[in-house]
Write an enzyme that holds these catalytic residues in place. Structure first.
Site, PDB file in Angstrom:
ATOM      1  N   GLU A   1      -7.212   0.508  -4.542  1.00  0.00           N
ATOM      2  CA  GLU A   1      -7.228   0.356  -3.081  1.00  0.00           C
ATOM      3  C   GLU A   1      -8.540  -0.250  -2.561  1.00  0.00           C
ATOM      4  O   GLU A   1      -8.506  -1.139  -1.703  1.00  0.00           O
ATOM      5  CB  GLU A   1      -6.935   1.708  -2.414  1.00  0.00           C
ATOM      6  CG  GLU A   1      -5.477   2.127  -2.604  1.00  0.00           C
ATOM      7  CD  GLU A   1      -5.211   3.607  -2.357  1.00  0.00           C
ATOM      8  OE1 GLU A   1      -6.119   4.317  -1.879  1.00  0.00           O
ATOM      9  OE2 GLU A   1      -4.082   4.047  -2.653  1.00  0.00           O
TER      10      GLU A   1
ATOM     11  N   LYS B   1       2.676  11.404  -3.550  1.00  0.00           N
ATOM     12  CA  LYS B   1       1.629  10.709  -4.309  1.00  0.00           C
ATOM     13  C   LYS B   1       0.700  11.709  -4.998  1.00  0.00           C
ATOM     14  O   LYS B   1       0.048  11.384  -5.981  1.00  0.00           O
ATOM     15  CB  LYS B   1       0.841   9.821  -3.349  1.00  0.00           C
ATOM     16  CG  LYS B   1      -0.073   8.797  -4.004  1.00  0.00           C
ATOM     17  CD  LYS B   1      -0.675   7.895  -2.930  1.00  0.00           C
ATOM     18  CE  LYS B   1      -1.691   6.919  -3.483  1.00  0.00           C
ATOM     19  NZ  LYS B   1      -2.253   6.066  -2.418  1.00  0.00           N
TER      20      LYS B   1
ATOM     21  N   ASP C   1       0.887  -1.170   0.000  1.00  0.00           N
ATOM     22  CA  ASP C   1       0.000   0.000   0.000  1.00  0.00           C
ATOM     23  C   ASP C   1       0.918   1.211   0.000  1.00  0.00           C
ATOM     24  O   ASP C   1       1.559   1.509   0.999  1.00  0.00           O
ATOM     25  CB  ASP C   1      -0.883  -0.027   1.256  1.00  0.00           C
ATOM     26  CG  ASP C   1      -1.692   1.272   1.443  1.00  0.00           C
ATOM     27  OD1 ASP C   1      -1.654   2.153   0.554  1.00  0.00           O
ATOM     28  OD2 ASP C   1      -2.360   1.396   2.491  1.00  0.00           O
TER      29      ASP C   1
ATOM     30  N   ASP D   1     -12.853   5.306   2.673  1.00  0.00           N
ATOM     31  CA  ASP D   1     -11.429   5.424   3.013  1.00  0.00           C
ATOM     32  C   ASP D   1     -11.091   6.860   3.406  1.00  0.00           C
ATOM     33  O   ASP D   1     -11.009   7.742   2.558  1.00  0.00           O
ATOM     34  CB  ASP D   1     -10.601   4.968   1.804  1.00  0.00           C
ATOM     35  CG  ASP D   1      -9.086   4.991   2.076  1.00  0.00           C
ATOM     36  OD1 ASP D   1      -8.660   5.586   3.086  1.00  0.00           O
ATOM     37  OD2 ASP D   1      -8.347   4.414   1.260  1.00  0.00           O
TER      38      ASP D   1
END
Ligand code: ADP
Ligand code: MG
Length: 679
Positions: A190, A90, A21, A220
């Site tokens: 994800e 990211k 992850d 999330d």
């Protein structure tokens, strides 16, 4: 390392595929083997690696060291002339500078244009790095952790990306993997990984023809981003190879997460302490206080985060600055914050996430999510991301979907664990062991005396449900702790502890009076939900766990064999444990009644009853010291004899109570001779 383990380790090193992850805030690496998925911990047993890289430069501006993870968040050591700390890269990966422009104000380092409108990170006054290169350093760190945990080379990985990542972002993530020396065998969304972590949709052969399409929501809430996805899962049919996951819709906010909560708390604290701070300024502006430098502001924000984490566990927490800062130390300028105040502060943020949930559901309807109430058309709701530990988030999201949420798996770890499950499926190693048609080991609760009451016995088909009534063994217990075990042995100490739950706030009552109803539910995905409700007060508690994580089929076999070997001894021990707890209840109830109505009894009867009580109490004490020292049959006979002998006592006591009620007085206040009439 022994020769034996090295030999077996290196032989099949090419088989290992890890799951990674690669998060905006934190990254993790996991492996799924015969025991199921697990996160691989660093040398200090930490699971999370902050996605942070610090570039240290010498006087001439040349990079002398790169530091990744937790250590990268520390100040550079002596001898380093300058350093740049890069986080949240990211946000840049695979995006053009023009696309990423709106993200730049959130970044604490300089981003400069590269070739063809790419974004590059300034790492020293004279040098830049691509986002792929920065991410590669994080991936290398994870690869190193995996290699030192496993004692073998790791060359292949499954890496997750947000569901909304486009092709360029996925490609750039692959490139980062390649730069880190990893063959990226698959990029997985994800939310899909989170579903896999729970085993959702892993088709069981026996169920292939029974299972239908299902819909799963993954919510999330991480450090800097929020997203919610609706997945459709089409199970493999008899001919099909694998199950098929499709992201029907995703919504969210790439600038909403735990960091915003830290900022809001820091700002609220600043206003409280310095009468205003900088006021509730625009969200993009980091929290600032006039006269405070960056370090001091950072300390306030760090403290805000500590308080936030504490409030996920406790009802209140105190905000204090470190020794030496204004408002810190021992001069008493702290600020106690309770859960309700914290909830009020973050409610607007949580509501924004619910609006995204509405949006995602609406979009998914257009893509074939059936009409009808959300609670009915959505089969499971999974919580992912560290910020979903916040109780208000759980409460509001549970309320929105009208469903029991999936929270058994650590929300920080679910995505990495799921990536490792995907990796194991691709490696062809472990699919079989991840699936279950039946519950392989019994599930139960520890009872007084350390025995286990089994609610669901092994080999029950899933889904399975059972419920049973329990009570207290001590007077005036206001909270009850329930410990959940898995295994075949009779005593808790010989079983595997899965977790515990606490029912609190029960009004004081005599032992045995509370009515605790405990329900075990193992759903089709093998997730165990335990619910407990005390019927008289309505107080409840729940817990959730995935019983089969960390359990190999070899272990199941061993546990079963052991239970057979120990069966006879275990049964005796269980019987003694139950006798102890029941006898203790009898002894205390009888002694209490004896004290109360002593004067109404024939002296000889009272004396003989006291003798029997003492005898049973002696057996209880002996059995508690060493259960083998007591003959269970003799113990049971003594207890039954006491029960019979005390019948007359109970009759007298009831008559006396009735008399007292008729007289309108309270039993205890009666003068010793006033009850004569009832004798
Ligand atoms: P990402 O996916 O963005 O990398 P994570 O899922 O690791 O992020 O979530 C990190 C966030 O979770 C941080 O803001 C952190 O403060 C928050 N968090 C972690 N534990 C808790 C907790 N116990 N209570 C509240 N927030 C938490
Ligand atoms: Mg994440």
């Amino acid at each position: 390392m022994s020769n034996a383990s090295r030999a077996s380790g290196s032989a099949d090193s090419s088989d290992v595929i890890v799951g990674i992850d690669l998060g905006t805030t934190n990254s993790l690496v996991a492996l799924c083997d015969a025991a199921g998925p697990r996160v691989l911990l660093d040398e200090r047993d930490r699971a999370l690696v902050p996605s942070v890289v610090r570039y240290d430069a010498d006087e001439r501006g040349a990079v002398m060291a790169t530091v990744v993870g937790n250590e990268a968040m520390l100040p550079a050591p002596e001898g380093v002339a300058s350093s740049v700390t890069v986080s949240s890269v990211k946000r840049l990966i695979g995006r053009s500078l023009s696309d990423a422009r709106s993200d730049l104000p959130y970044l604490s380092y300089h981003v400069v244009p590269g070739e063809r409108d790419t974004a590059r990170v300034r790492i020293t006054p004279g040098a830049t790095a691509s986002p792929e290169e920065v991410s590669a350093l994080v991936l290398s760190k994870l690869k190193g952790i995996a290699e030192s945990r496993l004692g073998r080379a790791v060359r292949r990985a499954v890496i997750t990306v947000p569901a909304y990542f486009d092709d360029a972002q996925r490609q750039a993530t692959r490139t980062a993997g390649r730069l880190a020396g990893l063959d990226v065998v698959r990029i997985v969304p994800e939310p899909t990984a989170a579903a896999l972590a729970y085993g959702i949709g892993l088709t069981r052969d026996a169920q292939r023809n029974r299972r239908e399409v299902s819909h799963v929501v993954v919510y999330d809430l991480g450090g800097g981003t929020f997203d919610v996805s609706v997945l459709r899962l089409t199970p493999a049919d008899a001919a099909g190879e694998t199950d098929f996951y499709q992201v029907l819709a995703t919504a969210g906010d790439t600038h909403l997460g735990g960091d915003d909560i830290d900022q809001a708390l820091a700002r609220a604290f600043g206003m409280r302490l310095w009468g205003g701070g900088d006021g509730p300024s625009a969200k993009a502006e980091p929290f600032a206080i006039a006269g405070f430098d960056r370090e001091e502001v950072a300390a306030v924000v760090r403290e805000a985060r500590r308080v936030k984490h504490a409030l996920s566990e406790h009802e209140r927490a105190e905000f204090r600055l470190p020794e030496g800062e204004e408002g810190g130390g021992s001069d008493g300028r702290g600020w106690e914050l309770n859960r309700a105040e914290f909830d009020a502060l973050i409610t607007p943020l949580v509501e924004r996430t619910l609006r995204s949930c509405e949006q995602a559901i609406r979009d998914a309807r257009g893509k074939g999510l059936p009409e009808g109430p959300v609670a009915e058309v959505i089969d499971a709701v999974i919580l992912v991301g560290g910020s979903t530990r916040i109780p208000l988030v759980r409460e509001r999201v549970g309320g929105f979907f009208g469903k029991q949420l999936y929270t058994a798996i650590d929300p920080d770890q679910a995505v990495a664990l799921g990536a490792s499950v995907q990796a194991a499926i691709l490696a062809g190693t472990t699919k079989g062991s991840l699936l279950l048609d039946v519950i392989p080991l019994s599930l139960g609760l520890e009872t007084v005396g350390g025995a286990v009451a089994k609610l669901i016995v092994r080999n029950s088909p899933v889904p399975a449900r059972a419920s049973e009534m329990f009570s207290t063994s001590v007077d005036n217990q206001t909270s009850i702790r329930l410990t959940v075990y898995q295994g075949e042995r009779e005593m808790a100490a010989d079983c595997r502890k899965l977790g515990e739950l606490h029912v609190r706030g029960i009004p004081p009552m005599p032992a045995g009076l509370p009515q605790l109803e405990v329900t075990f539910l193992v759903d089709a995905n093998g997730v165990l939900n335990v619910g407990a409700v005390e019927r008289r007060s309505g107080k409840r508690a729940t817990m959730q766990v995935v019983p089969n994580h960390g359990l190999t089929s070899d272990e199941v076999d061993r546990i079963e064999r052991e239970s057979l070997t120990h069966a006879r001894e275990d049964m005796t021990r269980h019987r003694i444990a139950d006798l102890i707890s029941h006898a203790m209840l009898d002894v205390s109830a009888i002694s209490r009644t004896l004290d109360r109505v002593q004067t109404l009894l024939e002296p000889a009867y009272a004396a003989s009853l006291r003798e029997q009580v003492a005898a049973v109490r002696g057996l209880v004490e002996a059995a508690k010291r060493d259960w083998r020292s007591v003959d269970p049959n003799a113990f049971q006979q003594a207890k039954e004899a006491l029960d019979r002998a005390s019948m007359r006592l109970h009759e007298v006591a009831i008559a006396e109570s009735l008399q007292a009620q008729l007289g309108g007085g309270s039993v205890r206040k009666e003068p010793p001779d006033s009850g004569r009439s009832s004798a």
